[in-house]
Design an enzyme around this catalytic site. Sequence first.
Site, mmCIF file in Angstrom:
data_model
loop_
_atom_site.group_PDB
_atom_site.id
_atom_site.type_symbol
_atom_site.label_atom_id
_atom_site.label_comp_id
_atom_site.label_asym_id
_atom_site.label_seq_id
_atom_site.Cartn_x
_atom_site.Cartn_y
_atom_site.Cartn_z
ATOM 1 N N MET A 102 1.680 -12.473 -9.522
ATOM 2 C CA MET A 102 2.812 -12.332 -8.474
ATOM 3 C C MET A 102 1.759 -13.879 -7.169
ATOM 4 O O MET A 102 1.187 -13.471 -6.747
ATOM 5 C CB MET A 102 3.157 -11.671 -7.565
ATOM 6 C CG MET A 102 3.510 -9.988 -8.016
ATOM 7 S SD MET A 102 3.394 -8.415 -6.939
ATOM 8 C CE MET A 102 1.939 -7.962 -7.057
ATOM 9 N N ILE A 159 -3.481 -5.316 -7.302
ATOM 10 C CA ILE A 159 -4.934 -6.093 -7.489
ATOM 11 C C ILE A 159 -5.050 -7.026 -6.381
ATOM 12 O O ILE A 159 -3.661 -7.580 -6.184
ATOM 13 C CB ILE A 159 -4.955 -6.641 -8.928
ATOM 14 C CG1 ILE A 159 -5.599 -5.606 -9.637
ATOM 15 C CG2 ILE A 159 -6.991 -7.780 -8.720
ATOM 16 C CD1 ILE A 159 -5.995 -5.948 -10.751
ATOM 17 N N GLY A 189 0.601 -12.267 -2.070
ATOM 18 C CA GLY A 189 -0.285 -13.025 -3.762
ATOM 19 C C GLY A 189 -1.180 -12.607 -3.761
ATOM 20 O O GLY A 189 -1.980 -11.853 -3.535
ATOM 21 N N SER A 190 -0.546 -11.621 -5.365
ATOM 22 C CA SER A 190 -1.942 -10.325 -5.977
ATOM 23 C C SER A 190 -0.608 -10.272 -7.269
ATOM 24 O O SER A 190 -0.861 -10.936 -7.976
ATOM 25 C CB SER A 190 -1.655 -9.242 -5.401
ATOM 26 O OG SER A 190 0.194 -8.739 -4.792
ATOM 27 N N ARG A 191 -1.669 -9.059 -8.270
ATOM 28 C CA ARG A 191 -1.458 -9.160 -9.362
ATOM 29 C C ARG A 191 -1.450 -7.361 -9.433
ATOM 30 O O ARG A 191 -1.613 -6.827 -8.611
ATOM 31 C CB ARG A 191 -2.852 -9.513 -10.179
ATOM 32 C CG ARG A 191 -2.600 -9.255 -11.952
ATOM 33 C CD ARG A 191 -3.547 -10.357 -11.948
ATOM 34 N NE ARG A 191 -4.957 -9.132 -12.699
ATOM 35 C CZ ARG A 191 -6.127 -9.134 -13.661
ATOM 36 N NH1 ARG A 191 -6.477 -10.758 -13.212
ATOM 37 N NH2 ARG A 191 -6.909 -8.912 -13.661
#
Length: 232
Positions: A102, A159, A189-191
């Site tokens: 993301m 994450i 912002g991440s995953r």
Amino acid sequence: MSLFNTVRNTIVPVHKEGYPFVAAFFVASLILGWIFKPLFWIGMIFTLWCAYFFRDPERVTPQDDDLVISPADGKVSAIQMVTPPAELNLGSEPMLRISVFMNVFNCHVNRAPMRGRIVSINYRSGSFVNAELDKASEDNERNGLVIETRHGQIGVVQIAGLVARRILCWANPNEPVDAGERFGLIRFGSRLDVFLPAGAAPRVSLGQVAIAGETVIAEFASTKGPIISRRS
């Protein structure tokens, strides 16, 4: 349909977790505008971006227990067999991992990929390297959920990324969860990693854009192999 209803249905609501941030950006805009008027409009651009970041749209989720639904909006950044994180207690054998990255313009509300019962939730502190890098799965701050489904236990790991500094999870162990149900959010912002047991076949390709709660990323009990796609 009236103009009011058209506007109401077009505007995407802001998740309550974003209210303090939107308010802070707006107040900062007023202060900056008092100092130098053009700064007000610059601040308002960032205020609108903040509201956009925390948007929480409704999604229509396929109701099929053989389907695995994307837990996040973003780009499919990895499809591979890897050993799941130790804290998930999913064993030492490789599992199918599908990762969705993301960026700061994606919706960051996270949704359950399958129907089931939450077995455990495990938080691990860590660093904040770029979440698109493979090592982020091991090095970064993360929060992992294990969900018991009809096809066995799956792992869902939030994450943190390069900019993200807060993982939110409002689910609880031993609670039931539906596919597409909101369970958390990561700021800026991440995953999301999804770990799937044997029998799951990918239904997305690297680089494909996924929509949380709607895009089918994998499927169980299918005789079809992984999909083949092309970029055009």
